[in-house]
Scaffold this motif. Structure first.
Motif, PDB file in Angstrom:
ATOM      1  N   THR A  69     -36.148 -17.604 -27.061  1.00 50.30           N
ATOM      2  CA  THR A  69     -34.649 -17.292 -26.896  1.00 50.30           C
ATOM      3  C   THR A  69     -34.496 -16.227 -26.465  1.00 50.30           C
ATOM      4  OG1 THR A  69     -34.746 -16.461 -29.166  1.00 50.30           O
ATOM      5  CG2 THR A  69     -34.159 -18.827 -28.724  1.00 50.30           C
ATOM      6  N   GLU A  70     -35.605 -15.105 -26.178  1.00 50.53           N
ATOM      7  CA  GLU A  70     -35.411 -13.711 -25.572  1.00 50.53           C
ATOM      8  C   GLU A  70     -36.409 -13.416 -24.883  1.00 50.53           C
ATOM      9  OE1 GLU A  70     -34.932 -10.678 -29.330  1.00 50.53           O
ATOM     10  OE2 GLU A  70     -36.592 -12.366 -30.467  1.00 50.53           O
ATOM     11  N   ILE A  71     -37.611 -13.870 -24.699  1.00 50.47           N
ATOM     12  CA  ILE A  71     -38.518 -13.232 -23.473  1.00 50.47           C
ATOM     13  C   ILE A  71     -38.077 -14.161 -22.302  1.00 50.47           C
ATOM     14  CG2 ILE A  71     -40.912 -13.160 -22.674  1.00 50.47           C
ATOM     15  CD1 ILE A  71     -41.580 -12.690 -25.465  1.00 50.47           C
ATOM     16  N   VAL A  72     -38.058 -15.536 -22.425  1.00 51.26           N
ATOM     17  CA  VAL A  72     -38.126 -16.576 -21.373  1.00 51.26           C
ATOM     18  C   VAL A  72     -36.630 -16.306 -20.477  1.00 51.26           C
ATOM     19  CG1 VAL A  72     -37.745 -18.845 -20.597  1.00 51.26           C
ATOM     20  CG2 VAL A  72     -39.421 -18.336 -22.254  1.00 51.26           C
ATOM     21  N   PRO A  73     -35.558 -16.022 -21.223  1.00 50.38           N
ATOM     22  CA  PRO A  73     -34.371 -15.957 -20.621  1.00 50.38           C
ATOM     23  C   PRO A  73     -34.183 -14.460 -19.614  1.00 50.38           C
ATOM     24  CG  PRO A  73     -33.895 -16.409 -22.823  1.00 50.38           C
ATOM     25  CD  PRO A  73     -35.269 -16.282 -22.510  1.00 50.38           C
ATOM     26  N   LEU A  74     -35.465 -13.793 -19.793  1.00 48.31           N
ATOM     27  CA  LEU A  74     -35.276 -12.471 -19.097  1.00 48.31           C
ATOM     28  C   LEU A  74     -36.166 -12.864 -17.310  1.00 48.31           C
ATOM     29  CD1 LEU A  74     -36.953  -9.964 -21.176  1.00 48.31           C
ATOM     30  CD2 LEU A  74     -34.648 -10.002 -20.498  1.00 48.31           C
ATOM     31  N   SER A  75     -36.491 -13.828 -17.408  1.00 48.67           N
ATOM     32  CA  SER A  75     -37.042 -14.423 -16.111  1.00 48.67           C
ATOM     33  C   SER A  75     -38.129 -13.294 -15.395  1.00 48.67           C
ATOM     34  CB  SER A  75     -35.885 -14.895 -14.989  1.00 48.67           C
ATOM     35  OG  SER A  75     -35.198 -15.844 -15.524  1.00 48.67           O
ATOM     36  N   VAL A  76     -38.850 -12.533 -16.273  1.00 49.05           N
ATOM     37  CA  VAL A  76     -39.792 -11.431 -15.625  1.00 49.05           C
ATOM     38  C   VAL A  76     -41.094 -12.117 -16.090  1.00 49.05           C
ATOM     39  CG1 VAL A  76     -40.570  -9.180 -16.170  1.00 49.05           C
ATOM     40  CG2 VAL A  76     -38.108  -9.672 -16.009  1.00 49.05           C
ATOM     41  N   ASP A  77     -42.028 -11.829 -14.977  1.00 53.33           N
ATOM     42  CA  ASP A  77     -43.455 -12.098 -15.070  1.00 53.33           C
ATOM     43  C   ASP A  77     -43.970 -13.579 -15.583  1.00 53.33           C
ATOM     44  OD1 ASP A  77     -46.205 -12.004 -14.960  1.00 53.33           O
ATOM     45  OD2 ASP A  77     -46.282  -9.943 -16.267  1.00 53.33           O
ATOM     46  N   ASN A  78     -43.544 -14.647 -14.945  1.00 58.74           N
ATOM     47  CA  ASN A  78     -43.656 -16.010 -15.648  1.00 58.74           C
ATOM     48  C   ASN A  78     -45.072 -16.270 -15.857  1.00 58.74           C
ATOM     49  OD1 ASN A  78     -40.882 -16.514 -15.316  1.00 58.74           O
ATOM     50  ND2 ASN A  78     -41.084 -17.065 -13.031  1.00 58.74           N
ATOM     51  N   SER A  79     -45.850 -15.815 -15.043  1.00 58.22           N
ATOM     52  CA  SER A  79     -47.291 -15.996 -15.179  1.00 58.22           C
ATOM     53  C   SER A  79     -47.689 -15.442 -16.595  1.00 58.22           C
ATOM     54  CB  SER A  79     -48.334 -15.461 -14.174  1.00 58.22           C
ATOM     55  OG  SER A  79     -48.290 -13.993 -14.172  1.00 58.22           O
TER      56      SER A  79
END
Length: 583
Positions: A159-169
């Motif tokens: 809910t917090e990290i994924v929505p940022l769309s930063v550094d998917n790897s």
């Protein structure tokens, strides 16, 4: 992790210093608190009594920035009270109150509040905000996981990290910690590195690198500025040529001409005809010379001077060049369209003769590991040999000229040779790729820099060109002033960090240029014939050797004032140890 103690007196509520960060990273607690309150979340511009006052005679240093950087340096050096006193007396805070709150929240692990505060710092770049938020929430995730609060960690991730769309790897990597905890302890991904189990102070340092310097001054900023100023002064110094030359903050850096080898300290007279070539060994302990008298000489370099070690006299023709093995234990000598001989430096014994029926050798060189030798032949080919004389490979076609230099780059991949009158071949022997340096004038010789990145090319029109040969060759500089009309004249890199260019000349002078500025700084008289070759001692930036048609070699050193006010005559040295090699 130690928190901030709210019962400390106001006088101890100081800004966090790097010293405190180091204490935190070692697991100790903070005794001084961060100034500012959690209610003061709106960023305000930093104020100083002088406004846009400047300091310094040039009017380019803003007082506010200057004071903040000094305060930062004081804290970094551990002078906590001094830093705080400077802030108080100047009225210029190191950080704004909202940044102080942000730092405190990070160190206390108040992740949600710190993300909110991050948006109030005054950042305008959305990408920076997201990247900083990612670092904060990543730390939150890792700490939850470390406390075995797996579901809370999973919620933070989704809910917090994924929505940022930063550094998917990195997000996928974090997900794997939940799915397969054993992955964290695998050999390929040690737990400490994979989890980035950093301290909160380490997180603060990473955020400091990410945020604009106007928000959080980078660590070591004052030191960086001072070092930059010193390096620029050193690089601009025309005569800087000594590691012993200390640089001080108390005065501007300046070296005199006395750092350049311009005094003839010794004249070597063991050759009986023109000296065509000479080269110092890689360790600077020996000097090898070759001559029209069909001999080569190995000279030994001492602190007190240069003495003859061996005279190598088994060639039937004049010697065009020599080449030192990578470990300096052996020496190749190349006859002019004759054979190549390999010699033991210590005994003077000839170890092997390399020849090819019906053909003559014109150049020689070593592989960087010392396992093979290379030779240019008068049929324009280049061959590679094992030390025992077995031919391994031969590159036929227009690869070299009858009069040519030969170099092998430090990685052993490229062979460099003059392949046509106005072209130099850069042959990648592994990839079978050829690149070329093309000149408008005939090429007479070249020299490779110690790092194999640059090539110094001597031309018929009395110019020396400096080429960068990394990737596509690029012409960098041109050097003029020496004389060349009939003979092959050689030049070399030299001095501290190869900051100088030296060259022989047909007017009997030795020329020295500053490599960066291209300015001619010395023209050394002394020889009575054309100076064919020069070599700068790679281990001693204050020693230069020159070879001449006058049958002598001159050893140049520093013109020390201690020698005497009146210039002393150089010492003459005759060879006394002769050693004939057999086949």
């Amino acid at each position: 992790m130690g928190g901030v103690e709210d019962d400390e007196p106001a006088s101890k509520r100081m800004k966090l210093s790097s010293e405190e960060l180091r204490r935190l990273s070692n697991g100790s607690t903070i005794k001084e608190t961060v100034a500012g309150s959690s209610g003061d979340l709106m960023a305000r511009p930093l104020q100083s009594e002088g406004g846009e006052e400047v300091v310094g005679s040039k009017g380019v240093i803003k007082k506010v920035e200057f004071v903040r950087i000094i305060a930062k340096a004081l804290y970094s050096l551990g002078y906590i009270k001094s830093g705080a006193h400077l802030e108080e007396e100047s009225g210029i805070p190191l950080h704004s109150s909202v940044v102080n709150v942000f730092m405190r929240q990070i160190l206390e692990g108040n992740w949600d509040e710190s993300v909110v505060t991050l948006h109030n710092i005054g950042l305008t770049d959305e990408k920076t905000i997201k990247s900083a938020s990612f670092l904060i929430l990543e730390q939150k995730f890792l700490e939850l996981l470390g406390e075995e609060k797996v579901m809370d960690a999973l919620k933070t991730l989704r809910t917090e990290i994924v929505p940022l769309s930063v550094d998917n790897s990195r997000v996928r990597e974090l997900s794997s910690y939940i799915v397969s905890p054993s992955y964290c302890t695998s050999v390929q991904s040690p737990k400490q590195d994979t989890l980035r189990a950093r301290s909160r102070s380490k997180l603060l340092e990473e955020l400091q690198k990410l945020l604009p310097p106007t928000v959080m001054i980078p660590e070591g900023r004052l030191e960086h500025l001072v070092e930059q100023a010193l390096v620029l002064q050193r690089d601009a110094c025309m005569f800087h040529n000594s590691m012993d030359k200390e640089m001080s903050l108390y005065s501007d850096h300046h070296c005199g001409r006395d750092q350049i080898p311009s005094q003839a300290l010794q004249i070597l007279q063991a050759h009986t005809d023109e000296v065509w070539f000479l080269k110092f060994s890689h360790d600077g302990k020996y000097l090898a010379s070759s001559s029209n008298d069909q001999s080569a000489i190995i000279w030994e370099v001492h602190e007190t001077g240069v003495s003859l070690k061996h005279k190598l006299s088994s060639h039937d023709k004049p010697l065009s060049s020599v080449s030192w093995s990578p470990n300096d234990h052996q020496l190749l000598t190349c006859g002019a369209e004759e054979v190549i001989r390999r010699w033991d430096v210590y005994s003077g014994e000839c170890l092997h003769v390399y020849e090819k029926t019906g053909l003559g050798m014109v150049s020689c060189g070593w592989s960087p590991d010392g396992k093979w030798i290379f030779s240019g032949l008068n049929d324009n080919s280049i061959c590679m040999w094992e030390l025992d004389g077995k031919e391994l490979e031969c590159w036929k076609g227009q690869r070299t000229l009858k009069i040519s230099d030969l170099e092998i780059t430090g990685d052993g991949k490229h062979i460099i040779s003059i392949c046509r009158e106005t072209e130099i071949l850069l042959l990648d022997r592994e990839a079978k790729v050829e690149r070329f340096i093309e000149e408008d004038q005939p090429i007479t010789s070249f020299s490779l820099s110690r790092d194999s990145r640059f090539l110094l090319v001597n031309l018929l029109n009395q110019e020396i060109h400096l080429w960068n040969i990394e990737g596509d060759p690029k012409l960098v500089s041109k050097y003029r002033g020496h004389k060349r009309t009939r003979f092959i004249i050689r030049s070399c890199f030299g001095g501290l960090d190869e900051a100088f260019i030296a060259s022989g000349s047909e007017d009997s002078l030795v020329y020295i240029w500053h490599r960066g500025t291209r300015e001619l700084i010395e023209s050394l008289p002394g020889h009575s014939g054309a100076v064919n070759c020069v070599s700068w001692n790679p281990a001693n930036p204050h020693m230069l050797a020159s070879a001449s048609d006058d049958r002598t070699i001159r050893i140049w050193g520093l013109n020390n004032l201690s020698r005497s006010v009146k210039q002393k005559e150089p010492r003459h040295s005759n060879g006394i140890h002769y050693c004939n090699g057999g086949t």
